[in-house]
Design an enzyme around this catalytic site. Structure first.
Site, short mmCIF file in Angstrom:
data_model
loop_
_atom_site.label_atom_id
_atom_site.label_comp_id
_atom_site.label_asym_id
_atom_site.label_seq_id
_atom_site.Cartn_x
_atom_site.Cartn_y
_atom_site.Cartn_z
CG ASP A 54 -1.86 -1.14 1.38
OD1 ASP A 54 -2.27 -1.40 0.33
OD2 ASP A 54 -2.08 -1.57 2.54
CE1 TYR A 112 4.00 -6.39 4.18
CE2 TYR A 112 3.58 -8.48 4.11
CZ TYR A 112 3.43 -7.61 3.60
OH TYR A 112 3.07 -7.51 2.29
#
Lengths: 261, 261
Positions: A54, A112
Protein backbone atom coordinates in the site's frame (compact mmCIF):
# COMPACT_ATOMS: atom_id res chain seq x y z
CA UNK A 1 16.83 -13.51 -29.31
CA UNK A 2 16.96 -15.52 -26.11
CA UNK A 3 14.91 -14.08 -23.33
CA UNK A 4 16.06 -14.23 -19.73
CA UNK A 5 14.24 -13.91 -16.42
CA UNK A 6 15.76 -11.48 -13.93
CA UNK A 7 14.88 -11.54 -10.22
CA UNK A 8 15.29 -8.26 -8.34
CA UNK A 9 15.45 -7.95 -4.57
CA UNK A 10 14.80 -4.37 -3.62
CA UNK A 11 14.15 -1.98 -0.77
CA UNK A 12 12.15 1.22 -0.72
CA UNK A 13 11.03 4.04 1.51
CA UNK A 14 7.27 4.16 0.99
CA UNK A 15 6.97 7.73 2.28
CA UNK A 16 6.89 9.40 -1.11
CA UNK A 17 5.16 6.73 -3.19
CA UNK A 18 1.59 5.74 -3.94
CA UNK A 19 2.40 2.10 -3.21
CA UNK A 20 3.85 -0.64 -5.38
CA UNK A 21 1.36 -0.95 -8.23
CA UNK A 22 1.68 1.10 -11.41
CA UNK A 23 -1.00 3.81 -11.63
CA UNK A 24 -1.48 6.55 -14.16
CA UNK A 25 -0.23 9.96 -12.90
CA UNK A 26 1.03 8.51 -9.61
CA UNK A 27 4.57 7.87 -8.44
CA UNK A 28 4.67 4.15 -7.73
CA UNK A 29 7.56 1.76 -7.16
CA UNK A 30 6.54 -0.56 -10.02
CA UNK A 31 5.97 2.39 -12.36
CA UNK A 32 9.37 3.95 -11.65
CA UNK A 33 11.20 0.62 -11.94
CA UNK A 34 9.56 -0.32 -15.24
CA UNK A 35 10.44 3.10 -16.63
CA UNK A 36 14.12 2.82 -15.57
CA UNK A 37 14.43 -0.79 -16.86
CA UNK A 38 13.11 0.41 -20.23
CA UNK A 39 15.65 3.25 -20.29
CA UNK A 40 18.48 0.85 -19.41
CA UNK A 41 17.56 -1.92 -21.84
CA UNK A 42 15.56 -0.02 -24.48
CA UNK A 43 12.92 -2.74 -24.10
CA UNK A 44 9.53 -2.16 -22.55
CA UNK A 45 8.99 -4.73 -19.85
CA UNK A 46 6.41 -5.70 -17.25
CA UNK A 47 7.66 -6.13 -13.72
CA UNK A 48 5.95 -8.82 -11.63
CA UNK A 49 6.06 -8.12 -7.90
CA UNK A 50 5.68 -10.67 -5.12
CA UNK A 51 2.71 -8.64 -3.94
CA UNK A 52 1.38 -5.12 -3.78
CA UNK A 53 2.32 -2.85 -0.94
CA UNK A 54 0.00 0.00 0.00
CA UNK A 55 0.91 3.67 -0.27
CA UNK A 56 3.33 4.60 2.50
CA UNK A 57 4.43 1.05 3.35
CA UNK A 58 8.22 0.45 3.32
CA UNK A 59 10.19 -2.58 2.16
CA UNK A 60 13.58 -4.01 3.05
CA UNK A 61 13.32 -7.12 0.86
CA UNK A 62 10.66 -6.85 -1.83
CA UNK A 63 11.10 -9.26 -4.75
CA UNK A 64 10.03 -8.83 -8.37
CA UNK A 65 10.92 -10.42 -11.70
CA UNK A 66 10.89 -9.43 -15.35
CA UNK A 67 11.73 -11.08 -18.67
CA UNK A 68 14.06 -9.38 -21.08
CA UNK A 69 16.07 -10.08 -24.26
CA UNK A 70 18.87 -7.71 -23.25
CA UNK A 71 22.25 -9.37 -22.73
CA UNK A 72 23.22 -6.94 -19.97
CA UNK A 73 25.00 -8.67 -17.07
CA UNK A 74 23.13 -8.79 -13.76
CA UNK A 75 25.49 -6.30 -12.16
CA UNK A 76 24.48 -3.80 -14.84
CA UNK A 77 20.87 -4.16 -13.72
CA UNK A 78 21.86 -3.61 -10.12
CA UNK A 79 24.28 -0.71 -10.52
CA UNK A 80 22.70 0.75 -13.65
CA UNK A 81 19.24 0.91 -12.15
CA UNK A 82 20.53 2.25 -8.81
CA UNK A 83 22.32 5.06 -10.62
CA UNK A 84 19.02 6.11 -12.21
CA UNK A 85 16.64 5.46 -9.30
CA UNK A 86 15.72 8.05 -6.65
CA UNK A 87 17.33 7.46 -3.21
CA UNK A 88 14.01 6.09 -1.95
CA UNK A 89 14.33 2.92 -4.08
CA UNK A 90 17.37 0.63 -4.20
CA UNK A 91 18.07 -2.66 -5.98
CA UNK A 92 19.87 -4.89 -3.45
CA UNK A 93 20.36 -7.84 -5.76
CA UNK A 94 19.77 -8.77 -9.41
CA UNK A 95 20.03 -12.42 -10.45
CA UNK A 96 19.20 -14.42 -13.54
CA UNK A 97 16.72 -17.14 -12.58
CA UNK A 98 14.98 -20.08 -14.19
CA UNK A 99 11.64 -19.41 -15.90
CA UNK A 100 10.09 -21.69 -13.27
CA UNK A 101 10.66 -18.87 -10.78
CA UNK A 102 7.77 -16.44 -10.32
CA UNK A 103 8.05 -13.62 -7.76
CA UNK A 104 4.48 -14.07 -6.53
CA UNK A 105 3.62 -17.71 -7.28
CA UNK A 106 6.91 -19.18 -6.06
CA UNK A 107 6.81 -17.38 -2.71
CA UNK A 108 6.46 -19.72 0.28
CA UNK A 109 6.00 -16.95 2.78
CA UNK A 110 6.55 -13.35 3.77
CA UNK A 111 7.59 -11.52 6.90
CA UNK A 112 6.40 -8.04 7.80
CA UNK A 113 7.22 -5.94 10.82
CA UNK A 114 5.42 -2.97 12.30
CA UNK A 115 7.14 -0.34 14.45
CA UNK A 116 5.57 1.56 17.36
CA UNK A 117 6.93 4.12 19.75
CA UNK A 118 5.21 5.29 22.87
CA UNK A 119 5.67 9.00 23.42
CA UNK A 120 3.66 12.07 24.21
CA UNK A 121 5.36 13.81 21.30
CA UNK A 122 7.07 11.79 18.58
CA UNK A 123 10.64 12.74 17.71
CA UNK A 124 10.67 14.24 14.19
CA UNK A 125 13.41 11.78 13.16
CA UNK A 126 11.09 8.89 14.09
CA UNK A 127 7.97 10.23 12.40
CA UNK A 128 8.42 8.52 9.02
CA UNK A 129 9.00 4.96 10.28
CA UNK A 130 7.36 4.62 13.69
CA UNK A 131 3.72 4.82 14.71
CA UNK A 132 3.48 7.10 17.71
CA UNK A 133 1.14 5.94 20.46
CA UNK A 134 0.28 8.51 23.09
CA UNK A 135 -1.42 6.33 25.67
CA UNK A 136 0.49 3.66 27.53
CA UNK A 137 0.17 0.25 25.92
CA UNK A 138 0.24 -3.10 27.68
CA UNK A 139 2.37 -5.25 25.42
CA UNK A 140 1.81 -8.24 27.69
CA UNK A 141 -1.92 -8.18 26.81
CA UNK A 142 -1.12 -7.89 23.11
CA UNK A 143 1.30 -10.82 23.29
CA UNK A 144 -1.43 -12.97 24.81
CA UNK A 145 -3.49 -12.46 21.63
CA UNK A 146 -0.78 -13.85 19.34
CA UNK A 147 -1.53 -17.56 19.83
CA UNK A 148 -5.04 -16.75 18.54
CA UNK A 149 -3.68 -15.82 15.09
CA UNK A 150 -0.74 -18.23 14.76
CA UNK A 151 -1.68 -21.24 12.63
CA UNK A 152 -4.29 -21.67 9.90
CA UNK A 153 -7.26 -19.32 10.20
CA UNK A 154 -9.87 -17.58 8.10
CA UNK A 155 -8.70 -13.95 8.38
CA UNK A 156 -11.83 -12.34 6.91
CA UNK A 157 -12.05 -10.11 9.99
CA UNK A 158 -8.72 -8.53 9.08
CA UNK A 159 -9.23 -8.23 5.32
CA UNK A 160 -9.87 -4.80 3.81
CA UNK A 161 -13.53 -4.73 2.83
CA UNK A 162 -14.22 -5.10 -0.87
CA UNK A 163 -10.61 -5.98 -1.59
CA UNK A 164 -10.88 -9.47 -3.02
CA UNK A 165 -12.55 -10.71 -6.13
CA UNK A 166 -14.89 -13.23 -4.51
CA UNK A 167 -15.69 -14.80 -7.91
CA UNK A 168 -12.07 -15.92 -8.30
CA UNK A 169 -11.61 -19.45 -7.01
CA UNK A 170 -8.95 -19.97 -4.36
CA UNK A 171 -8.35 -20.36 -0.69
CA UNK A 172 -10.57 -17.44 0.25
CA UNK A 173 -9.37 -15.64 3.37
CA UNK A 174 -7.63 -18.66 4.87
CA UNK A 175 -3.95 -18.04 5.57
CA UNK A 176 -1.32 -19.71 7.69
CA UNK A 177 0.63 -17.57 10.16
CA UNK A 178 3.94 -19.19 11.00
CA UNK A 179 5.05 -16.81 13.72
CA UNK A 180 4.13 -13.52 15.37
CA UNK A 181 6.02 -11.75 18.12
CA UNK A 182 6.78 -8.45 19.83
CA UNK A 183 10.26 -7.29 20.69
CA UNK A 184 11.41 -4.19 22.53
CA UNK A 185 13.88 -2.17 20.44
CA UNK A 186 14.68 0.48 23.05
CA UNK A 187 13.10 2.00 26.14
CA UNK A 188 9.90 3.15 24.41
CA UNK A 189 10.07 1.38 21.05
CA UNK A 190 8.63 -1.93 19.99
CA UNK A 191 8.51 -4.01 16.85
CA UNK A 192 5.81 -6.52 15.93
CA UNK A 193 6.97 -9.17 13.43
CA UNK A 194 4.58 -11.51 11.64
CA UNK A 195 5.43 -14.25 9.13
CA UNK A 196 2.97 -16.28 7.13
CA UNK A 197 2.26 -17.99 3.83
CA UNK A 198 0.45 -14.91 2.55
CA UNK A 199 -1.41 -11.85 3.68
CA UNK A 200 -4.75 -10.37 2.66
CA UNK A 201 -5.00 -6.71 1.77
CA UNK A 202 -4.47 -4.54 4.91
CA UNK A 203 -4.25 -7.73 6.99
CA UNK A 204 -1.12 -6.79 8.96
CA UNK A 205 -2.33 -3.25 9.56
CA UNK A 206 -5.76 -4.48 10.66
CA UNK A 207 -4.22 -7.04 13.04
CA UNK A 208 -1.97 -4.32 14.46
CA UNK A 209 -4.85 -1.88 14.83
CA UNK A 210 -6.91 -4.49 16.68
CA UNK A 211 -3.99 -5.60 18.88
CA UNK A 212 -3.47 -1.96 19.88
CA UNK A 213 -7.11 -1.79 20.99
CA UNK A 214 -6.31 -4.68 23.33
CA UNK A 215 -3.06 -3.08 24.47
CA UNK A 216 -4.94 0.08 25.34
CA UNK A 217 -7.67 -1.87 27.16
CA UNK A 218 -10.44 -0.91 24.76
CA UNK A 219 -10.86 -4.59 23.86
CA UNK A 220 -10.19 -7.71 25.93
CA UNK A 221 -8.32 -10.84 24.85
CA UNK A 222 -11.72 -12.56 24.67
CA UNK A 223 -12.97 -9.80 22.38
CA UNK A 224 -9.93 -10.44 20.17
CA UNK A 225 -10.78 -14.17 20.06
CA UNK A 226 -14.38 -13.31 19.09
CA UNK A 227 -13.15 -10.94 16.37
CA UNK A 228 -11.02 -13.67 14.76
CA UNK A 229 -13.99 -16.06 14.94
CA UNK A 230 -16.46 -13.52 13.53
CA UNK A 231 -14.86 -13.57 10.04
CA UNK A 232 -16.28 -10.11 9.60
CA UNK A 233 -14.21 -6.97 9.00
CA UNK A 234 -16.74 -4.85 10.88
CA UNK A 235 -15.92 -6.70 14.09
CA UNK A 236 -12.23 -5.73 14.19
CA UNK A 237 -10.34 -2.59 15.18
CA UNK A 238 -9.11 0.23 12.95
CA UNK A 239 -6.43 -0.11 10.26
CA UNK A 240 -3.07 1.00 11.67
CA UNK A 241 -1.33 3.70 9.60
CA UNK A 242 0.89 2.57 6.72
CA UNK A 243 4.13 4.31 7.75
CA UNK A 244 4.94 1.89 10.60
CA UNK A 245 4.81 -1.16 8.30
CA UNK A 246 7.82 -2.77 6.60
CA UNK A 247 7.83 -5.74 4.23
CA UNK A 248 10.93 -7.41 5.64
CA UNK A 249 11.53 -10.49 3.52
CA UNK A 250 9.95 -12.89 1.05
CA UNK A 251 10.83 -16.55 1.34
CA UNK A 252 11.27 -18.86 -1.64
CA UNK A 253 13.37 -21.73 -0.33
CA UNK A 254 12.27 -22.24 3.26
CA UNK A 255 9.25 -21.43 5.33
CA UNK A 256 9.87 -18.51 7.66
CA UNK A 257 9.32 -18.76 11.38
CA UNK A 258 9.21 -22.56 11.41
CA UNK A 259 12.53 -22.61 13.18
CA UNK A 260 11.92 -19.56 15.27
CA UNK A 261 13.04 -17.07 12.62
CA UNK B 1 3.79 44.38 31.31
CA UNK B 2 5.94 41.74 33.01
CA UNK B 3 8.20 39.87 30.68
CA UNK B 4 8.93 36.21 31.14
CA UNK B 5 11.71 33.95 29.88
CA UNK B 6 10.60 30.71 28.26
CA UNK B 7 12.94 27.76 27.74
CA UNK B 8 12.09 25.39 24.88
CA UNK B 9 13.48 21.88 24.50
CA UNK B 10 12.95 20.76 20.95
CA UNK B 11 13.73 18.10 18.37
CA UNK B 12 13.99 18.40 14.63
CA UNK B 13 14.71 16.44 11.48
CA UNK B 14 17.43 18.43 9.76
CA UNK B 15 16.74 16.85 6.36
CA UNK B 16 14.63 19.66 4.97
CA UNK B 17 16.20 22.66 6.72
CA UNK B 18 19.13 24.98 6.07
CA UNK B 19 20.32 24.56 9.65
CA UNK B 20 19.35 26.32 12.86
CA UNK B 21 20.18 29.95 12.19
CA UNK B 22 17.67 32.35 10.65
CA UNK B 23 18.58 33.25 7.04
CA UNK B 24 16.71 35.29 4.50
CA UNK B 25 14.86 33.12 1.94
CA UNK B 26 15.91 29.86 3.62
CA UNK B 27 13.87 27.43 5.70
CA UNK B 28 15.66 27.34 9.06
CA UNK B 29 14.60 26.00 12.44
CA UNK B 30 15.11 29.34 14.21
CA UNK B 31 13.31 31.20 11.43
CA UNK B 32 10.27 28.93 11.50
CA UNK B 33 10.07 28.94 15.31
CA UNK B 34 10.32 32.73 15.59
CA UNK B 35 7.58 33.07 12.98
CA UNK B 36 5.24 30.66 14.80
CA UNK B 37 5.91 32.23 18.24
CA UNK B 38 4.99 35.61 16.75
CA UNK B 39 1.76 34.17 15.31
CA UNK B 40 0.90 32.58 18.66
CA UNK B 41 1.71 35.58 20.88
CA UNK B 42 1.35 38.46 18.42
CA UNK B 43 4.73 39.66 19.67
CA UNK B 44 7.88 39.58 17.57
CA UNK B 45 10.57 37.79 19.52
CA UNK B 46 14.18 36.69 19.13
CA UNK B 47 14.92 33.05 19.89
CA UNK B 48 18.33 32.31 21.43
CA UNK B 49 19.57 28.82 20.67
CA UNK B 50 22.15 26.89 22.65
CA UNK B 51 24.19 26.74 19.46
CA UNK B 52 23.86 26.60 15.72
CA UNK B 53 23.43 23.32 13.95
CA UNK B 54 24.50 23.00 10.32
CA UNK B 55 22.14 22.29 7.46
CA UNK B 56 21.06 18.65 7.55
CA UNK B 57 22.02 17.98 11.19
CA UNK B 58 19.24 16.54 13.38
CA UNK B 59 18.41 17.22 17.02
CA UNK B 60 16.70 15.24 19.76
CA UNK B 61 17.23 17.79 22.54
CA UNK B 62 18.07 21.26 21.26
CA UNK B 63 17.41 24.07 23.75
CA UNK B 64 16.49 27.69 23.08
CA UNK B 65 14.98 30.56 25.07
CA UNK B 66 12.99 33.70 24.33
CA UNK B 67 11.54 36.57 26.34
CA UNK B 68 7.91 37.50 25.99
CA UNK B 69 5.21 39.62 27.65
CA UNK B 70 2.45 37.18 26.70
CA UNK B 71 0.67 35.59 29.65
CA UNK B 72 0.10 32.33 27.76
CA UNK B 73 0.68 29.27 29.94
CA UNK B 74 3.68 27.09 29.08
CA UNK B 75 1.46 24.30 27.80
CA UNK B 76 0.05 26.72 25.25
CA UNK B 77 3.58 27.27 23.93
CA UNK B 78 4.15 23.54 23.71
CA UNK B 79 0.83 22.45 22.18
CA UNK B 80 0.10 25.68 20.33
CA UNK B 81 3.47 25.74 18.59
CA UNK B 82 3.35 22.02 17.79
CA UNK B 83 -0.05 22.47 16.16
CA UNK B 84 1.46 25.08 13.83
CA UNK B 85 4.90 23.56 13.22
CA UNK B 86 5.73 21.18 10.37
CA UNK B 87 6.21 17.52 11.42
CA UNK B 88 9.97 17.97 11.15
CA UNK B 89 10.08 20.25 14.22
CA UNK B 90 8.57 19.44 17.63
CA UNK B 91 8.59 21.24 20.98
CA UNK B 92 9.20 18.58 23.63
CA UNK B 93 9.01 20.92 26.61
CA UNK B 94 8.25 24.57 27.37
CA UNK B 95 9.12 25.96 30.81
CA UNK B 96 9.24 29.39 32.39
CA UNK B 97 12.77 29.98 33.68
CA UNK B 98 14.66 32.61 35.63
CA UNK B 99 16.29 35.42 33.65
CA UNK B 100 19.63 34.07 34.87
CA UNK B 101 19.11 31.15 32.48
CA UNK B 102 20.60 31.57 29.01
CA UNK B 103 20.32 28.72 26.48
CA UNK B 104 23.90 29.16 25.27
CA UNK B 105 25.76 30.75 28.18
CA UNK B 106 24.29 28.52 30.89
CA UNK B 107 25.11 25.28 29.06
CA UNK B 108 27.68 23.10 30.86
CA UNK B 109 28.00 20.62 28.05
CA UNK B 110 26.51 18.94 25.01
CA UNK B 111 26.28 15.43 23.66
CA UNK B 112 26.19 14.58 19.99
CA UNK B 113 26.00 11.22 18.30
CA UNK B 114 26.86 10.17 14.77
CA UNK B 115 25.34 7.14 13.05
CA UNK B 116 27.08 4.89 10.51
CA UNK B 117 25.98 1.79 8.69
CA UNK B 118 28.25 -0.48 6.75
CA UNK B 119 26.58 -1.75 3.60
CA UNK B 120 27.25 -2.10 -0.07
CA UNK B 121 23.89 -0.47 -0.75
CA UNK B 122 22.16 1.58 1.95
CA UNK B 123 18.55 0.74 2.71
CA UNK B 124 16.35 3.63 1.55
CA UNK B 125 14.74 3.80 5.02
CA UNK B 126 18.21 4.40 6.54
CA UNK B 127 19.38 6.99 4.05
CA UNK B 128 18.23 10.09 5.94
CA UNK B 129 19.81 9.28 9.32
CA UNK B 130 22.76 6.95 8.76
CA UNK B 131 26.02 7.51 6.93
CA UNK B 132 26.59 4.57 4.62
CA UNK B 133 30.15 3.26 4.49
CA UNK B 134 30.92 0.87 1.66
CA UNK B 135 34.33 -0.39 2.75
CA UNK B 136 34.75 -2.45 5.88
CA UNK B 137 35.69 -0.33 8.88
CA UNK B 138 37.82 -1.44 11.83
CA UNK B 139 36.02 0.04 14.82
CA UNK B 140 38.72 -1.30 17.13
CA UNK B 141 41.26 1.02 15.49
CA UNK B 142 38.87 3.96 15.76
CA UNK B 143 38.25 3.24 19.44
CA UNK B 144 41.98 3.34 20.11
CA UNK B 145 42.00 6.98 18.90
CA UNK B 146 39.42 8.11 21.44
CA UNK B 147 41.78 8.56 24.43
CA UNK B 148 43.65 11.06 22.22
CA UNK B 149 40.67 13.43 22.15
CA UNK B 150 39.18 12.87 25.62
CA UNK B 151 40.24 15.63 28.03
CA UNK B 152 41.29 19.23 27.39
CA UNK B 153 42.82 19.84 23.96
CA UNK B 154 43.23 22.54 21.35
CA UNK B 155 40.91 21.24 18.61
CA UNK B 156 42.08 23.62 15.85
CA UNK B 157 42.70 20.59 13.60
CA UNK B 158 38.99 19.80 13.70
CA UNK B 159 37.60 23.33 13.40
CA UNK B 160 36.03 24.43 10.11
CA UNK B 161 38.48 26.81 8.49
CA UNK B 162 37.57 30.48 8.72
CA UNK B 163 34.72 29.75 11.11
CA UNK B 164 35.74 31.67 14.21
CA UNK B 165 36.20 35.37 14.74
CA UNK B 166 39.83 35.26 15.86
CA UNK B 167 39.61 38.89 17.08
CA UNK B 168 37.03 37.89 19.72
CA UNK B 169 38.70 37.10 23.01
CA UNK B 170 37.98 33.70 24.49
CA UNK B 171 39.30 30.23 24.96
CA UNK B 172 40.27 29.84 21.32
CA UNK B 173 39.93 26.27 20.08
CA UNK B 174 40.49 24.67 23.48
CA UNK B 175 37.62 22.42 24.51
CA UNK B 176 37.14 19.67 27.05
CA UNK B 177 35.79 16.33 25.85
CA UNK B 178 34.20 14.44 28.74
CA UNK B 179 33.53 11.18 26.95
CA UNK B 180 33.62 9.58 23.52
CA UNK B 181 32.59 6.06 22.62
CA UNK B 182 31.36 3.71 19.90
CA UNK B 183 28.48 1.30 20.34
CA UNK B 184 27.11 -1.30 17.99
CA UNK B 185 23.37 -0.78 17.35
CA UNK B 186 22.79 -3.85 15.19
CA UNK B 187 24.76 -6.19 12.98
CA UNK B 188 26.08 -3.49 10.64
CA UNK B 189 25.20 -0.27 12.46
CA UNK B 190 27.27 1.79 14.86
CA UNK B 191 26.82 4.97 16.84
CA UNK B 192 29.61 7.30 17.95
CA UNK B 193 28.69 9.46 20.95
CA UNK B 194 30.77 12.43 22.09
CA UNK B 195 30.14 14.75 25.05
CA UNK B 196 32.05 17.87 25.89
CA UNK B 197 31.87 21.38 27.29
CA UNK B 198 31.46 22.81 23.80
CA UNK B 199 32.18 22.10 20.16
CA UNK B 200 33.76 24.18 17.42
CA UNK B 201 32.06 24.52 14.08
CA UNK B 202 32.13 21.15 12.20
CA UNK B 203 34.19 19.68 15.06
CA UNK B 204 32.18 16.48 15.50
CA UNK B 205 31.92 15.91 11.75
CA UNK B 206 35.67 16.52 11.29
CA UNK B 207 36.54 14.15 14.14
CA UNK B 208 34.23 11.52 12.62
CA UNK B 209 35.69 12.02 9.13
CA UNK B 210 39.21 11.61 10.49
CA UNK B 211 38.32 8.59 12.67
CA UNK B 212 36.84 6.93 9.57
CA UNK B 213 40.16 7.41 7.76
CA UNK B 214 41.76 5.44 10.59
CA UNK B 215 39.01 2.81 10.54
CA UNK B 216 39.58 2.33 6.82
CA UNK B 217 43.37 2.14 7.28
CA UNK B 218 44.09 5.28 5.33
CA UNK B 219 45.58 6.83 8.48
CA UNK B 220 47.26 5.17 11.47
CA UNK B 221 46.58 5.85 15.14
CA UNK B 222 49.93 7.69 15.22
CA UNK B 223 48.77 9.84 12.30
CA UNK B 224 45.64 10.64 14.33
CA UNK B 225 47.82 11.67 17.30
CA UNK B 226 49.89 13.91 15.00
CA UNK B 227 46.74 15.47 13.55
CA UNK B 228 45.47 16.46 17.01
CA UNK B 229 48.90 17.90 17.86
CA UNK B 230 49.19 19.79 14.54
CA UNK B 231 46.40 22.27 15.48
CA UNK B 232 45.89 22.72 11.76
CA UNK B 233 42.67 21.91 9.90
CA UNK B 234 44.64 20.96 6.78
CA UNK B 235 46.17 18.02 8.64
CA UNK B 236 42.89 16.25 9.39
CA UNK B 237 40.50 14.10 7.36
CA UNK B 238 37.36 15.15 5.48
CA UNK B 239 34.20 16.50 7.09
CA UNK B 240 31.68 13.66 7.51
CA UNK B 241 28.25 14.36 5.95
CA UNK B 242 25.68 16.20 8.09
CA UNK B 243 22.85 13.66 7.90
CA UNK B 244 24.49 11.15 10.29
CA UNK B 245 24.81 13.74 13.08
CA UNK B 246 22.34 14.25 15.93
CA UNK B 247 22.52 16.83 18.72
CA UNK B 248 21.39 14.55 21.52
CA UNK B 249 21.25 16.67 24.63
CA UNK B 250 22.39 19.91 26.23
CA UNK B 251 23.35 19.84 29.90
CA UNK B 252 22.65 22.69 32.29
CA UNK B 253 22.75 21.08 35.72
CA UNK B 254 25.41 18.41 35.53
CA UNK B 255 28.40 17.68 33.37
CA UNK B 256 27.72 14.86 30.92
CA UNK B 257 29.92 11.82 30.71
CA UNK B 258 31.58 12.39 34.07
CA UNK B 259 29.73 9.46 35.52
CA UNK B 260 29.86 7.35 32.44
CA UNK B 261 26.80 8.88 30.78
Amino acid sequence: MTRRRIKLTLAFDGTLYSGWQRQRDQLTIQGILEEKIAVLTREPTALHGAGRTDAGVHALGMVAHFDIASALPCRAFKYGLNSMLPGGIRILQAEEVDFAFHARRSALGKCYFYQFCQAEIALPTDRLYWLKIKESVDFGLMEKCLPLIIGIHDFSSFEASGSRDKSRPGRGAVRQIYSARFEMKSVNKWRFTICGDGFLRHMVRNIVGTLLEVGQCRLTIDDFRDIVAAKNRAAAGPTAPAHGLFLEEIFYNSIPGKNGI
